[in-house]
Design a protein around this motif. Structure first.
Motif, PDB file in Angstrom:
ATOM      1  N   ASP A  57       0.805  -1.228   0.000  1.00 16.97           N
ATOM      2  CA  ASP A  57       0.000   0.000   0.000  1.00 16.97           C
ATOM      3  C   ASP A  57       0.835   1.274   0.000  1.00 16.97           C
ATOM      4  N   ARG A  72       2.299   4.647  -6.626  1.00 14.05           N
ATOM      5  CA  ARG A  72       2.365   3.338  -5.991  1.00 14.05           C
ATOM      6  C   ARG A  72       2.966   2.411  -7.043  1.00 14.05           C
ATOM      7  N   HIS A  98      -7.960   1.442  -6.837  1.00 11.50           N
ATOM      8  CA  HIS A  98      -7.293   2.080  -5.705  1.00 11.50           C
ATOM      9  C   HIS A  98      -6.873   3.511  -6.026  1.00 11.50           C
TER      10      HIS A  98
END
Lengths: 260, 90
Positions: A57, A72, A98
């Motif tokens: 994460d 990310r 996400h």
């Protein structure tokens, strides 16, 4: 590419997706149309071909020339500082979901509209009930055990926060459980912090404890003290208005006797 | 030399139900203090030694200074570890 439009909460999103594969993934949770009767609030361009499959994460945040970048391993979100115009490059469907959660959460906080809470939420007699807790605490389980009550979220609950009213909207940011579309907006009656247990027990907790325990349930990537203050202020308003309980629950639907 | 303690910077605080919640806006971490902790916290806007804190607690709440010393030392140690409080700059 032709722009498409979808609604999240009260917001209209114009989306230009340059990947048929990613678009197909989005259509599982979002309903699109080819026109919008109102001016969009967010404009998002989506590309594929970035990064590697999900690693963890960790999100690296940088700011340069009025553009904020959230990187990310599996997505790159580049957005203007008001979060209205953004570009997302993603590896796959999960990464795109996400990245959209990251963007929308930041948008909600920046505009002080509300919060995305890491929790599930169901509707009981016209009122929303939130189940929050750390991973593995049973958020999806509690939502599943609450059927046939309608589901508003199983992963990220969309909470509108004003000093006078706290309401929950249907969340398209789903993990596995999909509810019926067009759920009504519901007032939030309570938040349960879940603990699996051999017995059912529900204890009210103090507002300071609630504030402390809800802080890490907010989808928020801290990068700017002013934005963090906004998130905190929204949380304070939420905890002042809504009772929060610790719910020790058995893995069956009898815990509803303590809530209803 | 007497060690004096002071808040490491300006923090946002909320007072709810007799307790204090402190926000570190750079980290998005929150810390909860009980009423006594909140009393010390309000004083730590200015540099204070442990003795001064105990004396002020005693005169405000009629608590014998000796009985609260251990608790205060633990409290200050905890706040220093959290980065909320630091030793006064020389």
């Amino acid at each position: 590419m032709i722009p498409m439009y979808t609604t999240i909460g009260e917001h209209c999103v114009e989306l230009v997706c340059r990947s048929e594969r990613l678009l197909a993934g989005l259509k599982k949770s979002f309903r699109f149309s080819f026109s919008s009767s109102r001016k969009p609030d967010l404009f998002v361009q989506v590309n594929e071909g970035y990064g590697v499959p999900f690693v963890d994460d960790h999100v690296e945040i940088t700011k340069q020339g009025g553009v904020i970048s959230y990187a990310r391993a599996d997505y790159l979100l580049e957005t203007e500082s008001d979060y209205v115009h953004s570009e997302i490059s993603a590896y796959n469907e999960l990464a795109l979901k996400h990245a959209l959660m990251n963007l929308y959460s930041a948008y909600l906080i920046h505009h002080e509209w509300g919060l995305l809470l890491h929790s599930s939420c169901v509707v009981d007699r016209g009122r929303a009930v939130v189940f929050a807790g750390p991973s593995g605490a049973g958020k999806s389980t509690a939502a599943r055990l609450s059927q046939p009550r309608e589901l508003l979220s199983d992963e990220a609950t969309l909470v509108r926060i004003t000093p006078r009213k706290i309401t929950v909207y249907d969340s398209p940011f789903r993990s596995e459980l999909h509810g019926a579309p067009d759920q009504p907006v519901c007032p939030l009656s309570s938040i349960q912090l879940l603990k699996q247990s051999p017995i059912n027990l529900r204890n009210p907790i103090s507002k300071p404890s609630a504030l402390l325990q809800l802080t890490d349930k907010v989808f928020y990537w801290a990068h700017d003290a002013e934005e963090t203050r906004k998130a905190f202020s929204l949380l304070v308003t939420l905890t002042e208005a809504v009772p929060v309980y610790e719910l020790f629950f058995q893995k069956n639907d009898t815990f509803w006797e303590l809530i209803s | 030399m007497t060690i004096r303690y002071v808040r490491s910077k300006d923090y946002d605080t909320v007072h709810m139900e007799g307790e204090w919640v402190i926000l570190d806006a750079d980290q998005f971490t929150v810390t909860k203090l009980n009423e006594t902790g909140g009393f010390y916290w309000s004083l730590l806007a200015e540099p204070q030694s442990a003795e001064e804190l105990l004396e002020k607690l005693g005169s405000h709440y009629s608590v014998p200074a000796g009985s609260a010393r251990e608790e205060l030392e633990e409290f200050l140690l905890h706040l220093v570890r959290c980065g909320l409080v630091e030793h006064e700059a020389a």
